[in-house]
Write an enzyme that holds these catalytic residues in place. Sequence first.
Site, mmCIF file in Angstrom:
data_model
loop_
_atom_site.group_PDB
_atom_site.id
_atom_site.type_symbol
_atom_site.label_atom_id
_atom_site.label_comp_id
_atom_site.label_asym_id
_atom_site.label_seq_id
_atom_site.Cartn_x
_atom_site.Cartn_y
_atom_site.Cartn_z
ATOM 1 N N LYS A 13 -7.351 -34.039 9.475
ATOM 2 C CA LYS A 13 -8.375 -33.122 8.961
ATOM 3 C C LYS A 13 -9.535 -33.901 8.325
ATOM 4 O O LYS A 13 -10.690 -33.613 8.585
ATOM 5 C CB LYS A 13 -7.787 -32.166 7.918
ATOM 6 C CG LYS A 13 -6.692 -31.275 8.448
ATOM 7 C CD LYS A 13 -6.264 -30.252 7.407
ATOM 8 C CE LYS A 13 -5.718 -30.877 6.153
ATOM 9 N NZ LYS A 13 -4.383 -31.509 6.296
ATOM 10 N N ARG A 88 -4.217 -23.732 0.857
ATOM 11 C CA ARG A 88 -2.942 -24.385 1.151
ATOM 12 C C ARG A 88 -1.759 -23.459 0.935
ATOM 13 O O ARG A 88 -0.623 -23.860 1.157
ATOM 14 C CB ARG A 88 -2.782 -25.593 0.243
ATOM 15 C CG ARG A 88 -3.230 -26.877 0.880
ATOM 16 C CD ARG A 88 -3.164 -27.948 -0.163
ATOM 17 N NE ARG A 88 -2.696 -29.189 0.335
ATOM 18 C CZ ARG A 88 -3.487 -30.173 0.751
ATOM 19 N NH1 ARG A 88 -4.789 -30.006 0.769
ATOM 20 N NH2 ARG A 88 -2.978 -31.298 1.147
ATOM 21 N N ARG A 127 -2.813 -45.579 6.759
ATOM 22 C CA ARG A 127 -4.186 -45.130 6.516
ATOM 23 C C ARG A 127 -4.897 -45.938 5.431
ATOM 24 O O ARG A 127 -4.301 -46.325 4.429
ATOM 25 C CB ARG A 127 -4.150 -43.655 6.102
ATOM 26 C CG ARG A 127 -5.474 -43.156 5.557
ATOM 27 C CD ARG A 127 -5.561 -41.690 5.578
ATOM 28 N NE ARG A 127 -4.788 -41.053 4.517
ATOM 29 C CZ ARG A 127 -4.782 -39.740 4.337
ATOM 30 N NH1 ARG A 127 -5.466 -38.961 5.136
ATOM 31 N NH2 ARG A 127 -4.069 -39.219 3.374
ATOM 32 N N ARG A 160 -4.179 -44.836 -0.382
ATOM 33 C CA ARG A 160 -3.938 -43.768 -1.357
ATOM 34 C C ARG A 160 -2.536 -43.891 -1.940
ATOM 35 O O ARG A 160 -1.600 -44.214 -1.225
ATOM 36 C CB ARG A 160 -4.104 -42.404 -0.676
ATOM 37 C CG ARG A 160 -5.520 -41.896 -0.780
ATOM 38 C CD ARG A 160 -5.772 -40.705 0.073
ATOM 39 N NE ARG A 160 -4.753 -39.655 -0.029
ATOM 40 C CZ ARG A 160 -4.845 -38.486 0.581
ATOM 41 N NH1 ARG A 160 -5.897 -38.214 1.328
ATOM 42 N NH2 ARG A 160 -3.901 -37.585 0.460
ATOM 43 N N ARG A 171 5.062 -34.354 0.929
ATOM 44 C CA ARG A 171 3.868 -33.568 1.280
ATOM 45 C C ARG A 171 4.127 -32.725 2.525
ATOM 46 O O ARG A 171 3.672 -31.582 2.627
ATOM 47 C CB ARG A 171 2.667 -34.492 1.495
ATOM 48 C CG ARG A 171 2.064 -34.962 0.174
ATOM 49 C CD ARG A 171 1.256 -36.232 0.305
ATOM 50 N NE ARG A 171 0.136 -36.138 1.208
ATOM 51 C CZ ARG A 171 -0.438 -37.188 1.789
ATOM 52 N NH1 ARG A 171 0.017 -38.396 1.562
ATOM 53 N NH2 ARG A 171 -1.461 -37.019 2.588
HETATM 54 P P1 ADP Z 1 -3.450 -34.337 2.741
HETATM 55 O O1 ADP Z 1 -3.983 -33.092 3.394
HETATM 56 O O2 ADP Z 1 -3.392 -35.479 3.690
HETATM 57 O O3 ADP Z 1 -2.171 -34.109 1.979
HETATM 58 P P2 ADP Z 1 -5.516 -34.191 0.673
HETATM 59 O O4 ADP Z 1 -6.461 -35.263 0.314
HETATM 60 O O5 ADP Z 1 -6.054 -32.938 1.248
HETATM 61 O O6 ADP Z 1 -4.471 -34.869 1.658
HETATM 62 O O7 ADP Z 1 -4.634 -33.797 -0.624
HETATM 63 C C1 ADP Z 1 -4.023 -34.755 -1.448
HETATM 64 C C2 ADP Z 1 -3.318 -34.056 -2.611
HETATM 65 O O8 ADP Z 1 -4.283 -33.342 -3.412
HETATM 66 C C3 ADP Z 1 -2.290 -32.998 -2.225
HETATM 67 O O9 ADP Z 1 -1.006 -33.540 -1.946
HETATM 68 C C4 ADP Z 1 -2.282 -32.102 -3.475
HETATM 69 O O10 ADP Z 1 -1.553 -32.681 -4.525
HETATM 70 C C5 ADP Z 1 -3.750 -32.110 -3.886
HETATM 71 N N1 ADP Z 1 -4.500 -30.982 -3.289
HETATM 72 C C6 ADP Z 1 -5.500 -31.060 -2.381
HETATM 73 N N2 ADP Z 1 -5.954 -29.848 -2.044
HETATM 74 C C7 ADP Z 1 -5.203 -28.958 -2.756
HETATM 75 C C8 ADP Z 1 -5.157 -27.541 -2.831
HETATM 76 N N3 ADP Z 1 -5.956 -26.778 -2.088
HETATM 77 N N4 ADP Z 1 -4.247 -26.978 -3.667
HETATM 78 C C9 ADP Z 1 -3.426 -27.721 -4.404
HETATM 79 N N5 ADP Z 1 -3.398 -29.058 -4.381
HETATM 80 C C10 ADP Z 1 -4.272 -29.674 -3.558
#
Ligand code: ADP
Length: 221
Positions: A13, A88, A127, A160, A171
């Site tokens: 994404k 999410r 990554r 990360r 995750r």
């Molecule tokens: P990925 O989709 O690869 O898990 P992201 O960068 O989108 O990576 O998200 C990293 C972390 O940030 C998530 O595991 C969560 O802890 C937090 N996070 C991101 N977006 C949200 C959201 N919409 N609601 C709750 N937590 C979020």
Amino acid sequence: MNIILLGPPGAGKGTQAVRLAQDLVLPHIATGDLLRKNVKQGTQLGKEAKDYMDKGLLVPDELVAEMLRHRMSDSDVKKGFILDGYPRNLNQAKTLDVLLKDLNLEIDSVVYLDSSESVILQRLTGRLVCSGCGSNFHIKNMPPKKTGICDHCGGKLYQRTDDKEETVKKRLEVYKQETASLIKYYESKQKLRRLSADEDAQIVLKKIIQLAKEFDDSLKV
Ligand code: ADP
């Protein structure tokens, strides 16, 4: 054009959203990036969010909603947006519906990037992310031209803290429990478009743009 990118962590994404945003000249709004920025700057939100993120858990809905409302109210969002990492869960999807209504905006299309678990693990544990512009690279699949340096902005690349194998597995579990149900939600609104994201990033990008264009054309009919 208002697009949501949906899919498991590691489906690409972030990679696709950055490129799409460049191609379509739209702001890329990634809740993960916004949260990491808050952590880096040591804001109150960042302090509250960090623990959840390091464990691979979702940050509480209210915190993320407040942050998103703030960003979505910026004037650049009026011309369209690529939303990545939000919603999410069902509660967030409903919060987003309310927020968009308040801002007089509407989702055009939800692109679901589907990916297999083995590809996800391989992608995420290798990554590298740019600390400057947020671009993604991969040690093997998409290495930067110069080790440790971003091709686009010259920023430093880092891994990360939540890309360790154990946290990636957590995750994925959270994704299955919370996020997968959104596929049905957007399907029932006839907004969902599915794509296999296991292919090369450039091919996936072409497919997304094709889908977005088809959608745009259908609006003009
Ligand atoms: P990925 O989709 O690869 O898990 P992201 O960068 O989108 O990576 O998200 C990293 C972390 O940030 C998530 O595991 C969560 O802890 C937090 N996070 C991101 N977006 C949200 C959201 N919409 N609601 C709750 N937590 C979020």
